[in-house]
Design a protein around this motif. Sequence first.
Motif, PDB file in Angstrom:
ATOM      1  N   PHE A   1      47.424  79.405 -83.065  1.00  0.00           N
ATOM      2  CA  PHE A   1      46.772  80.645 -82.534  1.00  0.00           C
ATOM      3  C   PHE A   1      45.600  80.184 -81.740  1.00  0.00           C
ATOM      4  N   GLU A   2      45.179  81.208 -80.908  1.00  0.00           N
ATOM      5  CA  GLU A   2      43.730  81.146 -80.406  1.00  0.00           C
ATOM      6  C   GLU A   2      43.036  82.508 -81.036  1.00  0.00           C
ATOM      7  N   ASN A   3      41.588  82.236 -81.156  1.00  0.00           N
ATOM      8  CA  ASN A   3      40.793  83.300 -81.387  1.00  0.00           C
ATOM      9  C   ASN A   3      40.349  84.132 -80.261  1.00  0.00           C
ATOM     10  N   GLU A   4      39.247  84.941 -80.691  1.00  0.00           N
ATOM     11  CA  GLU A   4      38.596  85.870 -79.518  1.00  0.00           C
ATOM     12  C   GLU A   4      38.174  85.031 -78.592  1.00  0.00           C
ATOM     13  N   GLU A   5      37.315  83.599 -78.844  1.00  0.00           N
ATOM     14  CA  GLU A   5      36.873  82.780 -78.081  1.00  0.00           C
ATOM     15  C   GLU A   5      37.898  81.858 -77.261  1.00  0.00           C
ATOM     16  N   GLY A   6      39.051  82.034 -77.546  1.00  0.00           N
ATOM     17  CA  GLY A   6      39.808  81.082 -77.102  1.00  0.00           C
ATOM     18  C   GLY A   6      39.873  79.597 -77.731  1.00  0.00           C
ATOM     19  N   GLU A   7      39.318  79.516 -79.194  1.00  0.00           N
ATOM     20  CA  GLU A   7      39.338  78.321 -79.761  1.00  0.00           C
ATOM     21  C   GLU A   7      40.567  78.139 -80.507  1.00  0.00           C
ATOM     22  N   ALA A   8      41.172  77.187 -80.928  1.00  0.00           N
ATOM     23  CA  ALA A   8      42.487  76.918 -81.448  1.00  0.00           C
ATOM     24  C   ALA A   8      42.213  77.018 -82.872  1.00  0.00           C
ATOM     25  N   ILE A   9      43.226  77.926 -83.646  1.00  0.00           N
ATOM     26  CA  ILE A   9      43.523  78.061 -84.870  1.00  0.00           C
ATOM     27  C   ILE A   9      44.922  77.520 -85.274  1.00  0.00           C
ATOM     28  N   ILE A  10      44.581  76.530 -86.245  1.00  0.00           N
ATOM     29  CA  ILE A  10      46.217  76.112 -86.633  1.00  0.00           C
ATOM     30  C   ILE A  10      46.453  76.470 -88.293  1.00  0.00           C
ATOM     31  N   MET A  11      47.558  76.931 -88.424  1.00  0.00           N
ATOM     32  CA  MET A  11      47.849  77.172 -89.683  1.00  0.00           C
ATOM     33  C   MET A  11      49.192  76.839 -90.200  1.00  0.00           C
ATOM     34  N   ASN A  12      49.746  76.502 -91.292  1.00  0.00           N
ATOM     35  CA  ASN A  12      50.978  76.042 -91.713  1.00  0.00           C
ATOM     36  C   ASN A  12      51.309  76.340 -93.137  1.00  0.00           C
ATOM     37  N   TYR A  13      52.849  76.384 -93.339  1.00  0.00           N
ATOM     38  CA  TYR A  13      53.084  76.606 -94.626  1.00  0.00           C
ATOM     39  C   TYR A  13      54.386  75.601 -94.789  1.00  0.00           C
ATOM     40  N   GLU A  14      54.789  75.243 -96.219  1.00  0.00           N
ATOM     41  CA  GLU A  14      56.063  74.436 -96.248  1.00  0.00           C
ATOM     42  C   GLU A  14      57.096  74.982 -96.590  1.00  0.00           C
ATOM     43  N   ARG A  15      58.509  74.826 -96.430  1.00  0.00           N
ATOM     44  CA  ARG A  15      59.613  75.567 -96.765  1.00  0.00           C
ATOM     45  C   ARG A  15      60.454  74.152 -97.069  1.00  0.00           C
TER      46      ARG A  15
ATOM     47  N   LYS B   1      53.470  87.729 -86.278  1.00  0.00           N
ATOM     48  CA  LYS B   1      53.055  88.819 -85.897  1.00  0.00           C
ATOM     49  C   LYS B   1      52.130  89.417 -87.119  1.00  0.00           C
ATOM     50  N   ASP B   2      52.449  89.134 -88.284  1.00  0.00           N
ATOM     51  CA  ASP B   2      51.752  89.733 -89.304  1.00  0.00           C
ATOM     52  C   ASP B   2      50.331  89.170 -89.301  1.00  0.00           C
ATOM     53  N   MET B   3      50.200  87.830 -89.318  1.00  0.00           N
ATOM     54  CA  MET B   3      49.028  87.375 -89.297  1.00  0.00           C
ATOM     55  C   MET B   3      48.145  87.535 -87.943  1.00  0.00           C
ATOM     56  N   VAL B   4      48.754  87.887 -86.737  1.00  0.00           N
ATOM     57  CA  VAL B   4      47.904  88.399 -85.633  1.00  0.00           C
ATOM     58  C   VAL B   4      47.462  89.933 -86.000  1.00  0.00           C
ATOM     59  N   ALA B   5      48.440  90.696 -86.577  1.00  0.00           N
ATOM     60  CA  ALA B   5      47.851  91.995 -86.899  1.00  0.00           C
ATOM     61  C   ALA B   5      46.793  92.136 -87.897  1.00  0.00           C
TER      62      ALA B   5
ATOM     63  N   GLY C   1      40.892  84.651 -88.007  1.00  0.00           N
ATOM     64  CA  GLY C   1      40.393  85.049 -86.707  1.00  0.00           C
ATOM     65  C   GLY C   1      41.687  84.878 -85.568  1.00  0.00           C
ATOM     66  N   ALA C   2      42.813  84.746 -86.015  1.00  0.00           N
ATOM     67  CA  ALA C   2      44.022  84.787 -84.896  1.00  0.00           C
ATOM     68  C   ALA C   2      43.892  85.926 -84.165  1.00  0.00           C
ATOM     69  N   LYS C   3      43.929  85.827 -82.794  1.00  0.00           N
ATOM     70  CA  LYS C   3      44.148  86.887 -81.843  1.00  0.00           C
ATOM     71  C   LYS C   3      45.398  86.903 -81.177  1.00  0.00           C
ATOM     72  N   GLU C   4      45.747  85.490 -80.839  1.00  0.00           N
ATOM     73  CA  GLU C   4      47.238  85.307 -79.922  1.00  0.00           C
ATOM     74  C   GLU C   4      47.851  84.268 -80.494  1.00  0.00           C
ATOM     75  N   LEU C   5      49.066  84.408 -80.785  1.00  0.00           N
ATOM     76  CA  LEU C   5      49.904  83.105 -80.800  1.00  0.00           C
ATOM     77  C   LEU C   5      50.218  82.482 -79.706  1.00  0.00           C
ATOM     78  N   VAL C   6      50.167  81.062 -79.824  1.00  0.00           N
ATOM     79  CA  VAL C   6      50.166  80.245 -78.715  1.00  0.00           C
ATOM     80  C   VAL C   6      51.757  79.485 -78.854  1.00  0.00           C
ATOM     81  N   ALA C   7      51.776  79.153 -80.137  1.00  0.00           N
ATOM     82  CA  ALA C   7      53.217  78.263 -80.325  1.00  0.00           C
ATOM     83  C   ALA C   7      53.574  78.073 -81.868  1.00  0.00           C
ATOM     84  N   ILE C   8      54.689  78.038 -82.194  1.00  0.00           N
ATOM     85  CA  ILE C   8      55.547  77.884 -83.472  1.00  0.00           C
ATOM     86  C   ILE C   8      56.152  76.402 -83.320  1.00  0.00           C
ATOM     87  N   ALA C   9      55.813  75.628 -84.134  1.00  0.00           N
ATOM     88  CA  ALA C   9      56.490  74.417 -84.372  1.00  0.00           C
ATOM     89  C   ALA C   9      57.102  74.118 -85.852  1.00  0.00           C
ATOM     90  N   ILE C  10      58.151  73.353 -86.053  1.00  0.00           N
ATOM     91  CA  ILE C  10      58.833  73.125 -87.213  1.00  0.00           C
ATOM     92  C   ILE C  10      58.899  71.567 -87.352  1.00  0.00           C
TER      93      ILE C  10
END
Length: 83
Positions: free
Chosen positions: A14-28, A46-50, A55-64
């Motif tokens: 994700f990016e925050n309001e300032e355009g900085e990168a935010i990385i989150m993950n979970y395991e499955r 979508k839920d995380m951004v909502a 501080g997530a504002k915009e999703l940039v990518a999802i990866a597995i």
Amino acid sequence: MVDFSKNCSVLFFFENEEGEAIIMNYERHQSVDDYTLTKEAKTNAKDMVAKKLNGAKELVAIAIARSEMQHKDIMNKARKGFR
């Protein structure tokens, strides 16, 4: 660290309001197919951004990542930027 013999890592970039990168993950579990993981991840993102989670504002990518090598490759691409 993820035990890739049992689990995979679903990564969110994700990016925050300032355009900085935010990385989150979970395991499955490794048995869950990519289609299901991607569909689930899109809904979760979508839920995380909502909720502006971390501080997530915009999703940039999802990866597995299903292996340590894939995880390293994804993180190297993230450092260079997905845009």
